[in-house]
Design an enzyme around this catalytic site. Structure first.
Site, mmCIF file in Angstrom:
data_model
loop_
_atom_site.group_PDB
_atom_site.id
_atom_site.type_symbol
_atom_site.label_atom_id
_atom_site.label_comp_id
_atom_site.label_asym_id
_atom_site.label_seq_id
_atom_site.Cartn_x
_atom_site.Cartn_y
_atom_site.Cartn_z
ATOM 1 N N LYS A 66 -22.081 33.184 -19.072
ATOM 2 C CA LYS A 66 -21.097 33.876 -19.926
ATOM 3 C C LYS A 66 -19.896 34.437 -19.164
ATOM 4 O O LYS A 66 -18.798 34.513 -19.702
ATOM 5 C CB LYS A 66 -21.773 35.015 -20.689
ATOM 6 C CG LYS A 66 -22.667 34.550 -21.811
ATOM 7 C CD LYS A 66 -23.179 35.737 -22.592
ATOM 8 C CE LYS A 66 -23.973 35.271 -23.793
ATOM 9 N NZ LYS A 66 -24.333 36.371 -24.682
ATOM 10 N N ASP A 102 -20.405 38.181 -29.899
ATOM 11 C CA ASP A 102 -21.657 38.953 -29.823
ATOM 12 C C ASP A 102 -21.538 40.338 -30.485
ATOM 13 O O ASP A 102 -22.398 40.732 -31.272
ATOM 14 C CB ASP A 102 -22.087 39.146 -28.364
ATOM 15 C CG ASP A 102 -22.719 37.894 -27.776
ATOM 16 O OD1 ASP A 102 -23.279 37.080 -28.540
ATOM 17 O OD2 ASP A 102 -22.658 37.727 -26.540
#
Ligand code: ATR
Length: 278
Positions: A66, A102
Site C-alpha cells: 500500500k 479505506d
C-alpha cells in the site's frame, strides 16, 4: 476489449475481493473480470509496469504494497496523499492514479450504527497502523468531539494525531483501558484477535460505558474476542465486514461509475465465512 481489474498483494489466496467484484460486475451486467495477483515485494515495480502494459483498468492494492506502490504511480489523489497509502489504482487515459477508499469505506459502514452525528461523539481508535491512520483522517474531517488513539507504541500515534485540529491525544493501551468510560465509540484496528490469536484482546472493556459502540475492523473471524466481550456486556457491536464491503464498493465505483449492491456483496462474504454478521 473486456476490462480487467485486479488485486495485488501478498498473500492474496484467501482474498474475497474477486468474489465480490466479479459478482457485482455480473449483477450489473458489466463486461469485465477481477483477478487476484500475488506479487512479491521485489516484483512490485515490474508488476505495475505489467499492469500498465496490459491495459488493466484498475486494481486494489493490499498488504504489503500500500505504501511502496506510491512511487510507481503517475499521480496520487488527495484521498491517498493524506493517508500516505494507496488501496485503489485507476487508469485515467495513460496515467495510473492512486486513491484510498479505506477510511471512507469504514465511515460508510459506521454511519448506520450511529444515533448521533460524528461531531457529537468521543471516539477512541485502538492501533496506529495504516488502517488506523486512514480511519483517523476520515473521521477527523467529520470533526468529532474527541478523537484519541491508543496504541501499544503511543509514539506511532503521535506521528499523525496532529492532523486533527480538534481534541485529540495519543495514549497507551493501559491509559485508554483506565478511562474507557470517556468514549462513545471504540474502533479496534490492530491485528490482535486475528488468526491464530483469536482469544486475544488489545484491552479490557471493563470500564466501557453501557451505550458504547464497539467496532472491530477484523472480519475473519467475524466475531473477535473483543466483540464477544462487548456482546457479553450488552454493548452494541460492529464487525469488519461493512468496512471491507464499503471500501470495495467505493473502488468499484471509481472504476466503473456504478454503485454495486452492498447487501449482495455482504451476503457473499458472510456465506464464505460461514456465519451471520454480529
Ligand atoms: P495495518 O496497516 O493493517 O493497520 P500495521 O501497520 O502493521 O497494520 O499496524 C498494526 C497495528 O497493530 C499497530 O498499531 C500495532 O501496534 P504497534 O504500533 O505498537 O506495533 C498493533 N499490534 C500488532 N500486534 C499487537 C499486539 N500483540 N498487541 C498490541 N498491538 C498490536
Amino acid at each position: 476489449m473486456k476490462p480487467i481489474y485486479g488485486l495485488i498483494g501478498n498473500p492474496v489466496a484467501h482474498s474475497m475481493s474477486p468474489d465480490i467484484h466479479n459478482a457485482a460486475l455480473k449483477d450489473l451486467s458489466l463486461d469485465g473480470y477481477y483477478h487476484a495477483f500475488r506479487v512479491e515485494n521485489d516484483d512490485l515495480e515490474d508488476a505495475v509496469k505489467g499492469m500498465r502494459a496490459l491495459g488493466i483498468q484498475g486494481f486494489n492494492v493490499t498488504v504489503p504494497h500500500k505504501v511502496a506502490i506510491m512511487k510507481y504511480l503517475d499521480r496520487i489523489d488527495e484521498s491517498a496523499r493524506v493517508l500516505g497509502a494507496v488501496n485503489t489504482v485507476r487508469r485515467e487515459k495513460e496515467e495510473l492514479v492512486g486513491y484510498n477508499t479505506d477510511g471512507e469505506g469504514f465511515l460508510k459502514s459506521l454511519k448506520p450504527s450511529l444515533d448521533k452525528p460524528v461531531s457529537e461523539l468521543s471516539i477512541l481508535i485502538i492501533g496506529a497502523g495504516g488502517a488506523a491512520r486512514a480511519i483517523f483522517t476520515t473521521l477527523a474531517s467529520e470533526r468529532p468531539k474527541r478523537l484519541d488513539v491508543a496504541n501499544r507504541t503511543p509514539e506511532k500515534a503521535e506521528a499523525f494525531i496532529q492532523l486533527y485540529s480538534g481534541q485529540t491525544k495519543a495514549v497507551s493501551l493501559a491509559e485508554a483501558e483506565e478511562h474507557l468510560e470517556a468514549y462513545d465509540v471504540l474502533i479496534q484496528t490492530t491485528s490482535v484477535g486475528m488468526h491464530p490469536h483469536v482469544d486475544d484482546v488489545p484491552l479490557s472493556l471493563a470500564r466501557a460505558k453501557e451505550t458504547c459502540l464497539v467496532c472491530d475492523i477484523i472480519y475473519n473471524p467475524l466475531k473477535t474476542a473483543l466483540l464477544k466481550e462487548a456482546e457479553a456486556k450488552g454493548l452494541h457491536t460492529l464487525n469488519g465486514v461493512g468496512m471491507f464491503i464499503g471500501q470495495a464498493a467505493l473502488s468499484f465505483g471509481l472504476w466503473t461509475g456504478h454503485e454495486p449492491d452492498m447487501e449482495k456483496m455482504k451476503s457473499i462474504v458472510l456465506r464464505k465465512l460461514g456465519g451471520k454478521e454480529c
